[in-house]
Design an enzyme around this catalytic site. Structure first.
Site, PDB file in Angstrom:
ATOM      1  N   SER A 115       0.804  -1.220   0.000  1.00 59.13           N
ATOM      2  CA  SER A 115       0.000   0.000   0.000  1.00 59.13           C
ATOM      3  C   SER A 115       0.833   1.264   0.000  1.00 59.13           C
ATOM      4  O   SER A 115       0.292   2.372   0.029  1.00 59.13           O
ATOM      5  CB  SER A 115      -0.915  -0.001   1.227  1.00 59.13           C
ATOM      6  OG  SER A 115      -0.148   0.093   2.399  1.00 59.13           O
TER       7      SER A 115
ATOM      8  N   THR B 290      -1.780   2.855   3.625  1.00 60.03           N
ATOM      9  CA  THR B 290      -1.001   4.087   3.655  1.00 60.03           C
ATOM     10  C   THR B 290      -0.198   4.001   4.930  1.00 60.03           C
ATOM     11  O   THR B 290      -0.575   3.276   5.839  1.00 60.03           O
ATOM     12  CB  THR B 290      -1.961   5.300   3.784  1.00 60.03           C
ATOM     13  OG1 THR B 290      -2.713   5.417   2.590  1.00 60.03           O
ATOM     14  CG2 THR B 290      -1.250   6.614   4.037  1.00 60.03           C
TER      15      THR B 290
ATOM     16  N   THR C  17       1.839   7.000   0.488  1.00 55.85           N
ATOM     17  CA  THR C  17       0.931   5.939   0.029  1.00 55.85           C
ATOM     18  C   THR C  17       1.057   5.687  -1.473  1.00 55.85           C
ATOM     19  O   THR C  17       1.501   6.565  -2.223  1.00 55.85           O
ATOM     20  CB  THR C  17      -0.532   6.356   0.320  1.00 55.85           C
ATOM     21  OG1 THR C  17      -1.412   5.276   0.054  1.00 55.85           O
ATOM     22  CG2 THR C  17      -0.960   7.542  -0.529  1.00 55.85           C
TER      23      THR C  17
ATOM     24  N   ARG D 298      -5.569   9.926 -10.372  1.00 47.24           N
ATOM     25  CA  ARG D 298      -6.369  10.157  -9.159  1.00 47.24           C
ATOM     26  C   ARG D 298      -5.428  10.503  -7.990  1.00 47.24           C
ATOM     27  O   ARG D 298      -4.429   9.841  -7.763  1.00 47.24           O
ATOM     28  CB  ARG D 298      -7.180   8.910  -8.823  1.00 47.24           C
ATOM     29  CG  ARG D 298      -7.995   9.014  -7.520  1.00 47.24           C
ATOM     30  CD  ARG D 298      -7.269   8.421  -6.326  1.00 47.24           C
ATOM     31  NE  ARG D 298      -8.071   8.404  -5.115  1.00 47.24           N
ATOM     32  CZ  ARG D 298      -7.606   8.050  -3.922  1.00 47.24           C
ATOM     33  NH1 ARG D 298      -6.366   7.684  -3.772  1.00 47.24           N
ATOM     34  NH2 ARG D 298      -8.390   8.072  -2.871  1.00 47.24           N
TER      35      ARG D 298
ATOM     36  N   THR E 131      -5.665   7.325   7.386  1.00 46.37           N
ATOM     37  CA  THR E 131      -5.633   6.335   6.318  1.00 46.37           C
ATOM     38  C   THR E 131      -7.071   5.928   6.027  1.00 46.37           C
ATOM     39  O   THR E 131      -7.962   6.177   6.832  1.00 46.37           O
ATOM     40  CB  THR E 131      -4.828   5.083   6.723  1.00 46.37           C
ATOM     41  OG1 THR E 131      -5.437   4.495   7.873  1.00 46.37           O
ATOM     42  CG2 THR E 131      -3.390   5.416   7.042  1.00 46.37           C
ATOM     43  N   GLY E 132      -7.279   5.270   4.888  1.00 44.99           N
ATOM     44  CA  GLY E 132      -8.629   4.862   4.514  1.00 44.99           C
ATOM     45  C   GLY E 132      -9.034   5.550   3.227  1.00 44.99           C
ATOM     46  O   GLY E 132      -8.178   6.066   2.500  1.00 44.99           O
TER      47      GLY E 132
HETATM   48  N1  ASP Z   1      -5.980   7.356   2.023  1.00 43.78           N
HETATM   49  C1  ASP Z   1      -5.361   6.717   0.907  1.00 43.78           C
HETATM   50  C2  ASP Z   1      -5.939   7.276  -0.363  1.00 43.78           C
HETATM   51  O1  ASP Z   1      -7.140   7.505  -0.405  1.00 43.78           O
HETATM   52  C3  ASP Z   1      -5.516   5.234   0.849  1.00 43.78           C
HETATM   53  C4  ASP Z   1      -5.485   4.508   2.154  1.00 43.78           C
HETATM   54  O2  ASP Z   1      -5.115   5.029   3.178  1.00 43.78           O
HETATM   55  O3  ASP Z   1      -5.833   3.329   2.161  1.00 43.78           O
HETATM   56  O4  ASP Z   1      -5.220   7.421  -1.313  1.00 43.78           O
END
Ligand code: ASP
Length: 349
Positions: free
Chosen positions: A81, A200, A218, A228, A251-252
């Site tokens: 990730s 991330t 990330t 994106r 994160t997320g």
């Molecule tokens: N926050 C990150 C993103 O949207 C991805 C993640 O943390 O899983 O790029």
């Protein structure tokens, strides 16, 4: 006669050269203060908080300590990730996002959609230190990294390529890609296709002087549309700090944090006097309430379709994390020892 490239040698030397560039833009250590250092990170960041606190104890700048900490995960081919080994975009190309903030100067820098550079957080520090800008993207960010001596590396590991290829071959039964034989994919697939892979690393550091620094880095959402950009490189969304108040990161699913300036919100909650735990929970509640106005972010039961996690540390060294749905983890080093703890969820399911 052309000699074949020895791939192991190539990767070994570029990884070493990439690590060497981590020092570019770092400050000289200063005499240590008398406070206990603290570091928090997302659940994949145990080695990051250990490294960050080790460096903070030696007098390193808190941002430099955070960057060295997350660099361990950026260089780890097994973490899919972040950085090297990250899952690619829908074209099979790894595109990285990263940002940093520095408490003592309230400086910040970031890079987005950066290809071929193993340590984007270190490039983000150079955007902060060596330009008047905050954010460089794509080709411009790559040229900037090259100009500062960062070596280019193929970030797509064989494992990530195979998982991406499987996604491509199986996503639409009516297209012309034939699904791979089951026995062939069993060896590398694990449970990848059951969920959208996210991940991330964020790391916030409080040093022995009570100064803050933080970094988020990330490869973003797997199979994202090329170009994106998520929350990670956006100051205020994927990370934020105020040296008088505290530091936070996330994160997320990044779109939720872009829509709520979430890390800024967590720090502002702490500024209003909330403890980190309450500051995080307040922000999660706000996201959960307003996101569901948009049908594409609302489940049939009225809760959000996505998850986000927060990690926060206050100026006084209190720390906490939280997430919308269970399963999130946080790595912490409280100055005595490092451990991984479960995050408290806003909802049970
Ligand atoms: N926050 C990150 C993103 O949207 C991805 C993640 O943390 O899983 O790029």
């Amino acid at each position: 006669m052309r000699r074949p490239i020895n791939r192991r040698y190539f990767i070994g030397t570029t990884a070493a050269a990439s690590l060497a560039t981590l020092a570019v833009g770092a400050s000289e250590p200063r005499p240590t203060g008398d406070r206990r250092p603290v570091a928090v990170a997302s659940g994949n960041g145990l080695r990051a908080v250990e490294k960050a606190v080790e460096l903070a104890r030696l007098g390193y700048d808190p941002l430099d300590a955070a960057i060295e900490g997350v660099a361990i995960v950026e260089a780890d081919p097994k973490d899919d990730s972040v950085g090297y080994g990250g899952l690619p975009n829908e074209d099979g190309v790894v595109e990285l996002d990263a940002a940093v903030m520095h408490g003592p100067t309230h400086g910040g820098g970031s890079v987005a959609s950066l290809r071929n550079i193993m340590h984007p957080a270190a490039v983000a520090r150079l955007v902060m230190n060596r330009t008047r800008h905050c954010l460089l993207v794509g080709e411009g960010a790559l040229r900037f990294a090259r100009a500062h001596g960062f070596p280019e590396v193929d970030l797509l590991t064989d494992h990530a390529r195979k998982v991406w290829l499987h996604w491509k071959e199986t996503r639409d039964p009516s297209d012309d890609w034939l699904p791979p034989p089951k026995e062939e994919v069993a060896a590398y697939l694990d449970d990848y296709m059951k969920r959208r892979v996210t991940g991330t690393i964020h790391c916030s550091v409080l040093d022995t002087h009570g100064d803050l620094g933080c970094a988020t880095t990330t490869s973003g959402l797997s199979w994202k549309i090329p170009g994106r950009v998520g929350d990670s490189p956006i100051l205020g969304a994927g990370l934020y700090l105020d040296n008088e108040v505290g530091s936070a990161g996330s994160t997320g699913v990044g779109e939720a944090n872009l829509l709520h300036c979430s890390s800024y919100l967590v720090v502002e909650n702490m500024r209003r006097g909330l403890a980190p735990k309450d500051a995080v929970m307040e922000a999660l509640k706000r996201i959960a309430q307003s996101s569901i106005r948009d049908p594409k972010r609302r489940r049939p039961d009225g809760k959000t379709t996505f998850n986000v996690s927060f990690y926060a540390v206050s100026k006084s060294g209190e720390f906490a994390g939280g997430c919308i749905y269970p399963g999130g983890k946080m790595a912490v080093h409280d100055g005595d020892s490092a451990r991984v703890v479960q995050l408290d969820p806003l909802f049970d399911s």
